[in-house]
Motif scaffolding. Structure first.
Motif, PDB file in Angstrom:
ATOM      1  N   TYR A   1       0.838  -1.192   0.000  1.00 58.80           N
ATOM      2  CA  TYR A   1       0.000   0.000   0.000  1.00 58.80           C
ATOM      3  C   TYR A   1       0.876   1.246   0.000  1.00 58.80           C
ATOM      4  O   TYR A   1       1.800   1.367   0.816  1.00 58.80           O
ATOM      5  CB  TYR A   1      -0.919   0.009   1.219  1.00 58.80           C
TER       6      TYR A   1
ATOM      7  N   LYS B   1       0.391   7.945  -2.636  1.00 59.34           N
ATOM      8  CA  LYS B   1      -0.369   7.898  -3.883  1.00 59.34           C
ATOM      9  C   LYS B   1      -1.769   7.328  -3.692  1.00 59.34           C
ATOM     10  O   LYS B   1      -2.561   7.322  -4.638  1.00 59.34           O
ATOM     11  CB  LYS B   1       0.375   7.061  -4.925  1.00 59.34           C
ATOM     12  N   GLN B   2      -2.070   6.858  -2.486  1.00 57.42           N
ATOM     13  CA  GLN B   2      -3.374   6.261  -2.201  1.00 57.42           C
ATOM     14  C   GLN B   2      -3.669   5.100  -3.153  1.00 57.42           C
ATOM     15  O   GLN B   2      -4.773   4.975  -3.710  1.00 57.42           O
ATOM     16  CB  GLN B   2      -4.481   7.310  -2.293  1.00 57.42           C
ATOM     17  N   THR B   3      -2.677   4.252  -3.360  1.00 61.20           N
ATOM     18  CA  THR B   3      -2.839   3.094  -4.238  1.00 61.20           C
ATOM     19  C   THR B   3      -2.487   1.809  -3.493  1.00 61.20           C
ATOM     20  O   THR B   3      -1.640   1.813  -2.589  1.00 61.20           O
ATOM     21  CB  THR B   3      -1.950   3.207  -5.491  1.00 61.20           C
TER      22      THR B   3
ATOM     23  N   ARG C   1      -6.757   2.104  -7.088  1.00 63.69           N
ATOM     24  CA  ARG C   1      -6.868   3.339  -6.315  1.00 63.69           C
ATOM     25  C   ARG C   1      -8.317   3.806  -6.320  1.00 63.69           C
ATOM     26  O   ARG C   1      -9.116   3.387  -7.162  1.00 63.69           O
ATOM     27  CB  ARG C   1      -5.964   4.432  -6.881  1.00 63.69           C
TER      28      ARG C   1
END
Length: 204
Positions: free
Chosen positions: A33, A37-39, A63
Motif C-alpha cells: 500500500y 499515492k493512495q494506491t 486506487r
C-alpha cells in the motif's frame, strides 16, 4: 494508418448496473500500500471480484478517488494476458469477456480498456456469439459501445503483423427466413416481343 471499428451493442448488452455499488474484493499473494499515492498494489495470482465482475492478472494496482470511484490496472506475466468478465444488465445469462496484456478499469468513465493482443467476446452462457480482436479495445459501459483500434504501420513501412482489426459477428436470430409462397398471378400476361429492340413492328 489506424483502423477503427465502432460497433453499437443493444440495450441488453449494457454491463450489470448493480455492480457499480458493490464492494471490490481482491485476493493476491502479496499487497503493498502506497499511502502517498493512495494506491494498493496486489501481486501474484490476483483475483478481483465486484458483483458479477471478475478480473484476473499477475499484478493489479487499485486506487480510489475522493468521490469513491475506483480504478484498476491489471498486468499479466510476459507472454500472458489478463482476464475480464462481467454479466450484462437485465438478468439474462449473457456476458462480456475480454483479455489483454494490460487491462485498465475506470470506474468514473465506466470504461474498460484491453491493451495489446486484445480480445473481447460476447457470450450467451458459455457459448461465444461475437468475438473481436485488435491491439486496443475500449469498452464503454455507459453508452453500450466498444471501439477497436488497429496498430498503425511505422513511417514509410508496412502494416505490423497482428495490427489489423478482426471481428466475428454471429446473426442475432437463427430462425430460417420464411419465403412467402407465390400468390395467384394477376394482370394481363406478358407478350413476346417481335424484335430484339423490344418493339413489335410498330413505330415509336
Amino acid at each position: 494508418m489506424v483502423l477503427v471499428a465502432a460497433l453499437g451493442l443493444a440495450a441488453a448488452a449494457q454491463a450489470e448496473k448493480a455492480d457499480r455499488n458493490q464492494p471490490m474484493n481482491i485476493e493476491a499473494d502479496s499487497l503493498r500500500y502506497d499511502d502517498l499515492k493512495q494506491t494498493s498494489i496486489f501481486t501474484g495470482r490476483v483475483v478481483v471480484t465486484k458483483g458479477t465482475l471478475l478480473i484476473r492478472g499477475t499484478r493489479v494496482e487499485v486506487r480510489q478517488d475522493p468521490e469513491g470511484y475506483q480504478y484498476g490496472v491489471v498486468t499479466a506475466d510476459p507472454g500472458q494476458r489478463g482476464y475480464f468478465k462481467q454479466r450484462r444488465d437485465g438478468g439474462n445469462d449473457e456476458w462480456i469477456e475480454g483479455e489483454g496484456e494490460v487491462i485498465e478499469y475506470d470506474g468514473r468513465a465506466d470504461t474498460v480498456k484491453f491493451i495489446r493482443r486484445a480480445v473481447m467476446r460476447r457470450l450467451t452462457g458459455t457459448t461465444v456469439t461475437d468475438e473481436t480482436s485488435g491491439p486496443l479495445i475500449t469498452y464503454n459501459q455507459t453508452n453500450d459501445t466498444f471501439t477497436v483500434n488497429g496498430a498503425p504501420p511505422p513511417p514509410g513501412g508496412t502494416p505490423q503483423p497482428g495490427g489489423r482489426v478482426r471481428a466475428i459477428l454471429s446473426p442475432r436470430s437463427t430462425e430460417p427466413t420464411q419465403v412467402p409462397a407465390p400468390g395467384p398471378r394477376t394482370g394481363a400476361p406478358l407478350r413476346q416481343s417481335g424484335s430484339l429492340s423490344g418493339q413489335n413492328g410498330g413505330s415509336r
